[in-house]
Design a protein around this motif. Structure first.
Motif, PDB file in Angstrom:
ATOM      1  N   LEU A   2       0.816  -1.216   0.000  1.00 24.77           N
ATOM      2  CA  LEU A   2       0.000   0.000   0.000  1.00 24.77           C
ATOM      3  C   LEU A   2       0.850   1.266   0.000  1.00 24.77           C
ATOM      4  O   LEU A   2       0.572   2.226  -0.729  1.00 24.77           O
ATOM      5  N   VAL A   3       1.905   1.278   0.815  1.00 28.16           N
ATOM      6  CA  VAL A   3       2.752   2.472   0.904  1.00 28.16           C
ATOM      7  C   VAL A   3       3.533   2.685  -0.393  1.00 28.16           C
ATOM      8  O   VAL A   3       3.578   3.802  -0.939  1.00 28.16           O
ATOM      9  N   SER A  62      -7.084   7.059   4.333  1.00 23.96           N
ATOM     10  CA  SER A  62      -6.315   6.917   3.100  1.00 23.96           C
ATOM     11  C   SER A  62      -5.581   5.582   3.078  1.00 23.96           C
ATOM     12  O   SER A  62      -5.474   4.896   4.098  1.00 23.96           O
ATOM     13  N   LYS A  63      -5.040   5.216   1.920  1.00 23.45           N
ATOM     14  CA  LYS A  63      -4.289   3.964   1.807  1.00 23.45           C
ATOM     15  C   LYS A  63      -3.067   3.975   2.716  1.00 23.45           C
ATOM     16  O   LYS A  63      -2.736   2.977   3.342  1.00 23.45           O
ATOM     17  N   THR A  64      -2.377   5.109   2.806  1.00 19.39           N
ATOM     18  CA  THR A  64      -1.201   5.195   3.675  1.00 19.39           C
ATOM     19  C   THR A  64      -1.602   5.062   5.132  1.00 19.39           C
ATOM     20  O   THR A  64      -0.915   4.399   5.924  1.00 19.39           O
ATOM     21  N   GLU A  65      -2.693   5.691   5.525  1.00 20.33           N
ATOM     22  CA  GLU A  65      -3.172   5.563   6.903  1.00 20.33           C
ATOM     23  C   GLU A  65      -3.555   4.121   7.204  1.00 20.33           C
ATOM     24  O   GLU A  65      -3.259   3.602   8.286  1.00 20.33           O
ATOM     25  N   LYS A 108     -15.187   8.800  10.122  1.00 17.42           N
ATOM     26  CA  LYS A 108     -13.764   8.756  10.461  1.00 17.42           C
ATOM     27  C   LYS A 108     -13.532   9.303  11.864  1.00 17.42           C
ATOM     28  O   LYS A 108     -13.793  10.470  12.150  1.00 17.42           O
ATOM     29  N   SER A 109     -13.029   8.449  12.730  1.00 16.98           N
ATOM     30  CA  SER A 109     -12.750   8.809  14.117  1.00 16.98           C
ATOM     31  C   SER A 109     -11.575   7.974  14.588  1.00 16.98           C
ATOM     32  O   SER A 109     -11.679   6.749  14.710  1.00 16.98           O
ATOM     33  N   TRP A 110     -10.457   8.626  14.839  1.00 13.20           N
ATOM     34  CA  TRP A 110      -9.272   7.885  15.253  1.00 13.20           C
ATOM     35  C   TRP A 110      -9.451   7.153  16.584  1.00 13.20           C
ATOM     36  O   TRP A 110      -9.080   5.978  16.692  1.00 13.20           O
ATOM     37  N   MET A 168     -11.620   2.619   3.767  1.00 19.09           N
ATOM     38  CA  MET A 168     -11.491   3.644   2.734  1.00 19.09           C
ATOM     39  C   MET A 168     -12.794   4.428   2.591  1.00 19.09           C
ATOM     40  O   MET A 168     -12.787   5.653   2.428  1.00 19.09           O
ATOM     41  N   ASP A 169     -13.943   3.748   2.679  1.00 15.70           N
ATOM     42  CA  ASP A 169     -15.224   4.438   2.605  1.00 15.70           C
ATOM     43  C   ASP A 169     -15.466   5.323   3.828  1.00 15.70           C
ATOM     44  O   ASP A 169     -16.094   6.379   3.729  1.00 15.70           O
TER      45      ASP A 169
END
Length: 426
Positions: A178-179, A268-271, A326-328, A263-264
């Motif tokens: 992914l990265v 992001s892909k990196t995250e 999105k919520s970390w 992703m939805d």
């Protein structure tokens, strides 16, 4: 089935497992590293492929349908008798097959790198099926190796060592893909993964060979008919098969489309690669270690009941994340708790399958039972994608909790039979 377990190896009293038992034993180190080789190609056709398809504009339904490239994992029992019957001339009964499939995987992953999903999905599907086929064959040989080399009191530790290597390697492969794809593209990512896959052959060369008291089956018929007779010969055989299938169905469904879900939600892909997958793997490793230690102390029955209830309840956190967005903090809680519980449940599931295998036919019997255990994971891809697209991710995770209930009820109804499997035998 209990007679199968009794015929394998004389049981010894359970010993209190310690972390250094894994590190100090060449046997456990070999299981851990070969477990890494087993897990390495898995996420190439799972998380990495899903992200690759998402980048190319594929819908969740298309991604779900293409998840069926993993079906060889379900049918690996069809060629597992050949692994029992025909040892290769080099590296012993199991390690020769492991090394051969590792080389084949390196070639298949290299060919995968040359494809383009924006042009055609057919070559992608063909290469993915090849990767899964060789990966499934490696799993047949390695699962048999692990079952053969582990003594009864080592099953929990062996399952934990395997899970530690498998999870770590699967995350590294997925995260790396992914990265690198984010910065350099998918082709260099897959080519490097192919080279790493080939390097696992070194570990196979150095792994200790199990001690065998019985000769391999003399014919393919013997390697198929006799182990089937042993597996299906007890009155509780059908119930055990149902338990193997149902025990982790809710957990498997919840994680079937993990990458598209995140992703939805907005990651992001990196995250996903650097944070979510790292958290995913770290918590799974913690769960594997806890599961390996606690299973020996608690017994198989209590482990299946408690770990199964934990892995079902943890899916409600993904439901909350689907509602919140999105919520970390919520994501960290959901991924950590779910994967600790899921890994603990996996330890109990693997130990159950190992207990039901005869070392004379461990390649076929383990392949068959593990394929049955993986059936929900690979069969439900299409319905999972359809449900996510039509009902939303919140309803998706409610369904995952409901799917876990039958397995827990079956564990309770079979509690006496499970206790019998866990008893020391003469």
């Amino acid at each position: 089935m209990s007679t199968v377990a009794a015929s394998t190896t004389q049981a010894t009293p359970a010993q209190k497992p310690r972390w250094r038992d894994i590190l100090a034993s060449p046997k456990m180190v070999a299981i851990m590293v070969l477990g890494a080789a087993s897990g390495f190609p898995n996420q190439i056709t799972e998380s990495a492929l899903q992200a690759w398809l998402k980048d190319s504009g594929a819908t969740n339904t298309t991604i779900g349908i293409l998840s069926y490239v993993a079906l060889p994992y379900l049918f690996k029992f069809l060629w597992a008798p050949a692994i029992d019957r025909f040892p290769l001339p080099l590296l012993g009964r199991r390690r020769g097959w492991i090394a051969l499939t590792q080389l084949a995987l390196a070639v298949a992953i290299g060919l995968f790198a040359l494809q383009n999903p924006a042009v055609s999905l057919t070559p992608i599907a063909i290469c993915a099926v090849a990767i899964v086929f060789f990966s499934a064959t490696q799993d047949i040989a390695f699962d048999a190796y692990r079952t053969d080399v582990a003594q009864p009191n080592e099953r929990g530790l062996a399952a934990a060592a395997n899970n530690l290597g498998y999870r770590t390697s699967a995350w590294l492969a997925s995260a790396f893909a992914l990265v690198v794809a984010d910065f350099l593209g998918w082709k260099p990512a897959f080519l490097i993964l192919a080279a790493v896959m080939a390097a696992f052959c070194i570990a196979t060369l150095l792994a200790p060979e199990p001690h065998y008291e019985h000769q391999p089956p003399r014919t393919l018929t013997e390697s198929l008919v006799v182990p089937l007779q042993e597996l299906l010969g007890s009155p509780s055989a059908i119930a055990f098969i149902a338990l193997v299938i149902l025990f982790k169905v809710g957990d498997a469904f919840a994680l079937r489309l993990f990458t598209p879900f995140m992703m939805d939600v907005g990651f992001s892909k990196t995250e996903i690669a650097l944070v979510l997958k790292a958290l995913f793997t770290a918590s799974a490793i913690v769960g594997a270690i806890l599961g390996g230690v606690l299973m020996v102390r608690m017994g198989l029955l209590n482990s299946m009941l408690i770990f199964g209830a934990m892995q079902a309840a943890s899916n409600f956190l993904y439901y909350a994340l689907a509602l919140t967005g999105k919520s970390w903090p919520l994501m960290i809680a959901a991924v950590s708790i779910d994967n600790v519980a899921g890994a603990m449940g996996n330890i109990a599931s693997v130990a159950l399958i190992m207990a039901l295998c005869d070392v004379r036919y461990s390649a076929f019997q383990y392949a068959l039972l593990s394929a049955l255990a993986l059936t929900p994971r690979y069969v439900l891809g299409g319905p999972a994608g359809w449900l996510a697209d039509t009902a939303g991710w919140d309803m998706y995770y409610v369904v995952s909790v409901l799917l876990a209930t039958p397995g827990l009820l079956l564990v309770w109804f079979m509690r006496n039979k499970i206790r019998e499997l866990d008893r020391p035998r003469a």
